[in-house]
Scaffold this active site. Structure first.
Site, PDB file in Angstrom:
ATOM      1  N   HIS A 142      32.911  40.421  48.774  1.00 20.84           N
ATOM      2  CA  HIS A 142      34.005  40.919  47.937  1.00 20.84           C
ATOM      3  C   HIS A 142      33.403  42.038  47.096  1.00 20.84           C
ATOM      4  O   HIS A 142      32.550  41.785  46.244  1.00 20.84           O
ATOM      5  CB  HIS A 142      34.518  39.768  47.059  1.00 20.84           C
ATOM      6  CG  HIS A 142      35.529  40.171  46.034  1.00 20.84           C
ATOM      7  ND1 HIS A 142      36.890  40.015  46.235  1.00 20.84           N
ATOM      8  CD2 HIS A 142      35.395  40.714  44.807  1.00 20.84           C
ATOM      9  CE1 HIS A 142      37.546  40.443  45.170  1.00 20.84           C
ATOM     10  NE2 HIS A 142      36.659  40.882  44.285  1.00 20.84           N
ATOM     11  N   CYS A 156      38.593  43.027  36.609  1.00 21.39           N
ATOM     12  CA  CYS A 156      38.399  41.659  36.119  1.00 21.39           C
ATOM     13  C   CYS A 156      38.649  41.650  34.619  1.00 21.39           C
ATOM     14  O   CYS A 156      38.034  42.419  33.888  1.00 21.39           O
ATOM     15  CB  CYS A 156      36.988  41.172  36.428  1.00 21.39           C
ATOM     16  SG  CYS A 156      36.580  39.582  35.659  1.00 21.39           S
TER      17      CYS A 156
END
Lengths: 312, 312
Positions: free
Chosen positions: B213, B246
Site C-alpha cells: 500500500h 491519513c
C-alpha cells in the site's frame, strides 16, 4: 570539487526547462537561476541551446547567458545543446565545456526537430568531431551524442530497439565522448529503460559513458531513473521544478524533478554532492517569471519532512 | 471473472481516498464511484472504514455504502478497514468479503491512530480471528493484517526493520490470511521497499500473501511499486486520481494513482484486468465533489497518448 559523487546529475532547467515556455525569461533571471544551480553544488549545467532565435526565441540571449554561466566553469561543466554544425561552431566560440548534439531515433521526430534525416545529422556530427579535433587538446569541449525519442515518439509511438542502437552506434563510431539516451516525450517504462540501455550498451561497448535524460509525462519518471540505476547508469539529466518540454513533441511533459531525484538518491545511500536546501531555492527565482502550472515537484509540495530531516 | 491478471489491484479511493477530506462526499456519489470502479474491472474494492463517525465523519454512512458495494460481490471482493474489534463486528454484520485490520509499526502512530499499544492491537486482532473462525467456512471474510507506517512515520521518522517484522510476524502467528505493508506517509524509497519486503517475507514465511500500500508523498510512488514487483509483490493498493491521506499522519499525500499504475503495468506486459478508459471516468464523479487540488494523476493531465494507444 572533492570526491566524485555516486551519481552525476546534469541540471537542464536553463535549457530544456525553458525552451518550450510561452514567456521569455529575462537574461538576468536565467543567469540568477544558473548561479543558484551552481551554488547548490551541481557539477554540470546545460545552460542553453545554440539555435536560431527565430526557431526558439527563448535562446536569443544564449551568448550572454553562456558567458555568465562560464564564470562557474571551475566547479561545473557548462554545456550547450546544438542541433547542427553551425550551433556547434557557436558553442565552441563561446567556450563551453560540453556540447550536446541531438539526433532522434525517430526519423519523423528528427525531421520535425532539425529538418534533416538521421544520416544527414550523423554527417554533421562527424563534422563537429573534426572541428573539435582541430582544437588544442586542453581546449576541446566534451562531445555528447544525445539520442532523442529513444523510448518512444509522440509521432511514431514505440521506437524499435534497432533504431536506437543505430543512432547510438553512429555516435560512438563518429567519436562521441559520451552518449545520452533521451526519453524526450516521457513514454518510457522501467522495463523499456532496461531493455534500451542494454541494447545501447551492446552497440557502443563497455567503456562509453551513458547518460539518461528522462521526462515524467506519465508518472514513471523516478521509476525509470531507478531502472536506469539498476541497469548501471550513474549519470542523469534532471530539471529543477520539473521544468521542460519539447517544441516538436506535443504532449511531452517536464523533466524528472531534480529536487525529488536528489532526495530519493540520497535516501537510497547514493551521494549526489548537491545541497538540497540550496537547490530548493531555485523555485523562488522561477516563480517570478514562470506560471505555477509549469512548476512541479513532490518535495516542493510536501516540503522536506521534518521526521526525515532530523533522522538524516 | 476469467483468468487471474498478472497483478492484482485493490482500489482504495472510496476509503483511504476519502478519509482525510474536509468535505463529506454524499452517499450516492460514493456509491456511484464504487459502481464506476467495479465497471472498470477492478476485483477488490476497499469500500469504507467501520470507525466511529465522530472520529471520521466521512464514514457515517458506511453501512449504506457497504450494502450498495456488496451488489458487486460476484465480480469484486468488497472490503472494509477496521481499527478495532468493534469495527470488525460491524464489518462482519455487513457481510464484507475482506477485513483490513490496521496496526502501525510505529508505536507513536499506533497510539495516535487507534489509541492503543501495538500489543493491545494484536490482542484485538486475535479476537477478530476467533470471531471469524466461529463463522461457517463459506461465510468468513478474508482477514488482512495491515502494517501501517512500515516504511517510515511522520512522528518517529525511519522505522526499524525489526519493528515492521514484529507486527508482520504477530499478524501471521495470529492467523492473518494476508499481510499488507503500508507506506502510510509515503517516505519509502525503492531500496527501502525491497529491504522491508525481504524482512517481512522472512518473518511470515514463503506462503503468506503480501500486499503493498503506497503513498506518493515524495514522488517515488511508482518507483516503489516497481521495487515491489522486483521483490516479488503482485498485489497493490492504489487510488483513482491519487486520492488519499491519513488523519493521523500530517504531511502524508495521496495514494499511488491507479490510472498511472495500470498504464505502466500494462505497458510493461503485466496484465491487470482493468479497463483504463472506464477507470478514467471516475475523475468526472470525483470532480463534482472534491476540490481539484486533491485530484492528481499524470495520465489525467497528459491524456492517454494517441501514439501509444494506436500502437497497443
Amino acid at each position: 570539487m572533492t570526491g566524485a559523487p555516486d551519481v552525476h546529475i546534469c541540471e537542464v532547467a536553463a535549457r530544456d526547462g525553458l525552451q518550450n515556455l510561452d514567456v521569455f525569461v529575462p537574461t538576468e533571471a536565467k543567469c540568477e537561476l544558473i548561479d543558484a544551480i551552481a551554488a547548490a553544488g551541481i557539477r554540470e549545467i546545460d545552460a542553453g541551446s545554440f539555435v536560431p532565435p527565430k526557431v526558439v526565441p527563448q535562446f536569443a540571449d544564449v551568448d550572454s547567458v553562456m558567458a555568465h554561466a562560464l564564470q562557474h566553469k571551475r566547479t561545473a561543466t557548462i554545456g550547450a545543446l546544438v542541433p547542427n554544425f553551425k550551433g556547434a561552431e557557436r558553442a565552441i566560440a563561446a567556450g563551453v565545456g560540453a556540447i550536446y548534439f541531438v539526433i532522434s531515433a525517430s526519423e519523423s521526430h528528427n525531421l520535425a526537430n532539425v529538418r534533416r534525416t538521421i544520416e544527414e545529422q550523423l554527417d554533421s556530427f562527424r563534422a563537429v568531431r573534426s572541428a573539435l579535433d582541430a582544437l588544442p587538446v586542453g581546449g576541446r569541449p566534451r562531445l555528447m551524442g544525445a539520442v532523442a525519442t529513444a523510448f518512444g515518439c509522440s509521432i511514431e509511438g514505440p521506437i524499435k530497439e534497432a533504431a536506437v542502437g543505430r543512432v547510438a552506434r553512429g555516435f560512438a563510431e563518429a567519436g562521441a565522448d559520451e552518449i545520452g539516451l533521451a526519453d524526450t516525450v516521457g513514454y518510457g517504462t522501467p522495463g523499456l529503460i532496461k531493455d534500451i540501455v542494454r541494447v545501447a550498451r551492446s552497440e557502443v561497448g563497455p567503456q562509453m559513458p551513458l547518460r539518461l535524460h528522462l521526462h515524467d509525462t506519465l508518472g514513471t519518471g523516478l521509476a525509470n531513473a531507478v531502472a536506469g540505476l539498476d541497469a548501471g547508469i550513474r549519470s542523469f539529466d534532471a530539471a529543477v521544478s520539473g521544468l521542460g518540454g519539447c517544441p516538436f513533441a506535443p504532449g511531452a511533459r517536464g523533466n524528472i524533478v531534480t529536487e525529488d531525484l536528489v532526495f530519493m538518491l540520497e535516501r537510497m545511500g547514493l551521494s549526489t554532492g548537491i545541497d538540497l536546501d540550496r537547490l530548493m531555492r531555485t523555485r523562488e527565482i522561477l516563480s517570478r517569471h514562470i506560471a505555477p502550472r509549469h512548476l512541479t515537484g513532490h518535495l516542493h509540495e510536501a516540503g522536506i519532512p521534518k521526521a526525515l530531516r532530523s533522522a538524516a
